[in-house]
Write an enzyme that holds these catalytic residues in place. Structure first.
Site, short mmCIF file in Angstrom:
data_model
loop_
_atom_site.label_atom_id
_atom_site.label_comp_id
_atom_site.label_asym_id
_atom_site.label_seq_id
_atom_site.Cartn_x
_atom_site.Cartn_y
_atom_site.Cartn_z
N HIS A 66 0.93 -1.11 0.07
CA HIS A 66 -0.13 -0.03 -0.04
C HIS A 66 1.09 1.27 -0.10
O HIS A 66 0.40 2.39 -0.45
CB HIS A 66 -0.89 0.02 1.22
CG HIS A 66 -1.99 -1.16 0.97
ND1 HIS A 66 -2.33 -1.96 2.00
CD2 HIS A 66 -2.73 -1.51 -0.01
CE1 HIS A 66 -3.31 -2.83 1.56
NE2 HIS A 66 -3.38 -2.58 0.34
N ASP A 90 -10.45 -3.30 -0.27
CA ASP A 90 -10.18 -3.58 1.35
C ASP A 90 -9.91 -2.27 1.90
O ASP A 90 -9.68 -2.19 3.01
CB ASP A 90 -8.88 -4.58 1.03
CG ASP A 90 -7.60 -3.96 0.61
OD1 ASP A 90 -6.95 -2.89 0.66
OD2 ASP A 90 -7.46 -4.63 -0.49
N ASP A 141 -17.93 -1.50 -12.26
CA ASP A 141 -16.75 -1.86 -13.08
C ASP A 141 -16.03 -0.86 -13.39
O ASP A 141 -16.39 0.12 -14.26
CB ASP A 141 -17.31 -2.71 -14.37
CG ASP A 141 -16.29 -3.57 -14.96
OD1 ASP A 141 -14.96 -3.21 -14.75
OD2 ASP A 141 -16.63 -4.71 -15.46
N ASP A 159 -5.63 -0.99 -8.20
CA ASP A 159 -5.44 -1.81 -7.19
C ASP A 159 -6.23 -3.06 -7.49
O ASP A 159 -7.25 -3.18 -6.60
CB ASP A 159 -5.58 -1.25 -5.93
CG ASP A 159 -5.29 -2.22 -4.73
OD1 ASP A 159 -4.66 -3.34 -4.93
OD2 ASP A 159 -5.81 -1.96 -3.72
#
Ligand code: SAM
Length: 285
Positions: A66, A90, A141, A159
């Protein structure tokens, strides 16, 4: 005690080598429209998130990936205020991006289920970032988002999951072309590009698909223990050819001004990350 065995290298890519975690406890498991999610507790890595059998992140080593996917382009760009994250459900990339003086961060995640699952069962990853007023959250999307959006960004961080399942479209040439279209002049695109020792096709194909659209395309590396196989490659694409060659003193001056505490990123690591081992640079053809 059970073991969780990652299935990343037991399908199309099989080198006869796999990663397994000793599981102290399964925390939660759920299937969404897009993928199967599981979070389990381990003695060494803390909580671990896997999607469709592939390790996404662990509490112990998430900072490496990250920090490098955010601070390298942010420091190199120097004044990015509009940031687009594609994927990243996440919340780890969002958390690091919001440590900068950004006006707005747009996060486009295809699967709302991943965000809710991680906020509930791995809250340290996002650290409250989903409540930040600078966040614009889109459940969509990523390929459609960059195709249709009229606004532009200084930095796009991809990511994504690996190029299997819903993440596959995020490795296509049309996706990269549209990223270029919605990038401000001198803006940067960075991508998750796999571990070249095992997934060497990823650099080859990404390079071939990015190179027609940007003046400077390369990769930089970070060693993330649970993305097994040595260095992970992070893609780099921009029309500003100088950004990849900033001297360590320049990076240090900018980083000092930010006043950030980091555990993997440093101006020296940033500079060194672009010095690729020949087995990696040889894949950029
Ligand atoms: N760092 C992680 C790794 O490489 O192992 C990836 C983290 S993050 C969990 C990846 C996210 O990308 C997932 O939440 C997934 O739902 C999202 N994703 C996959 N395909 C996508 C798409 N086409 N558009 C937007 N998000 C997508």
């Amino acid at each position: 005690m059970n073991w969780y065995q990652e299935t990343l290298y037991s399908g199309a890519i099989d080198h006869g080598y796999r990663q397994a975690f000793r599981v102290s406890r399964e925390v939660a498991r759920k299937a969404t429209e897009f993928q199967n999610m599981v979070i389990f507790e381990t003695p060494f890595f803390g909580r671990v998130l896997a999607l469709d059998g592939v390790i996404q992140t662990t509490e112990r080593d998430e900072f490496i990936y990250h920090e490098m996917l955010v601070h390298v382009p942010m420091v190199a760009h120097g004044r990015a205020t509009r940031v687009l994250i594609i994927g990243g459900g996440d919340g780890g990339i969002l958390r690091e991006a919001l440590r900068h003086a950004v006006e707005k961060v747009t996060l486009v995640e295809i699967d709302r289920g991943v965000i809710d699952f991680c906020v509930e069962h791995m809250p340290k990853l996002s650290g409250g970032a989903f409540d930040d007023p600078r966040l614009e959250l889109m459940i969509e999307d990523g390929i459609a988002y960059v195709r249709d959006i009229e606004r532009t960004f200084d930095l796009i961080i991809v990511d994504s999951t690996d190029p299997i399942g819903p993440g596959e479209v995020l490795f296509t040439e049309s996706f990269y072309a549209n990223c270029k279209r919605c990038l401000n002049p001198g803006g940067v695109v960075v991508t998750q590009n796999g571990v070249p020792f095992y997934q060497n096709d990823e650099i080859r194909t990404s390079y071939g698909r990015l190179a027609p659209h940007f003046a400077d395309v390369s990769f930089y590396v970070a060693a993330v223990p649970t993305y097994v196989g040595g260095f992970m490659a992070l893609g780099w694409a921009t029309d500003n050819v100088d950004l990849r060659h900033l001297r360590p003193e320049v990076l240090a001056e900018r980083f000092d001004k930010l006043g950030l505490q980091t555990r993997y990123y440093s101006p020296g690591v940033h500079y060194g990350a672009f010095q690729l081992p020949p087995y990696v640079s040889a894949l950029m053809r």
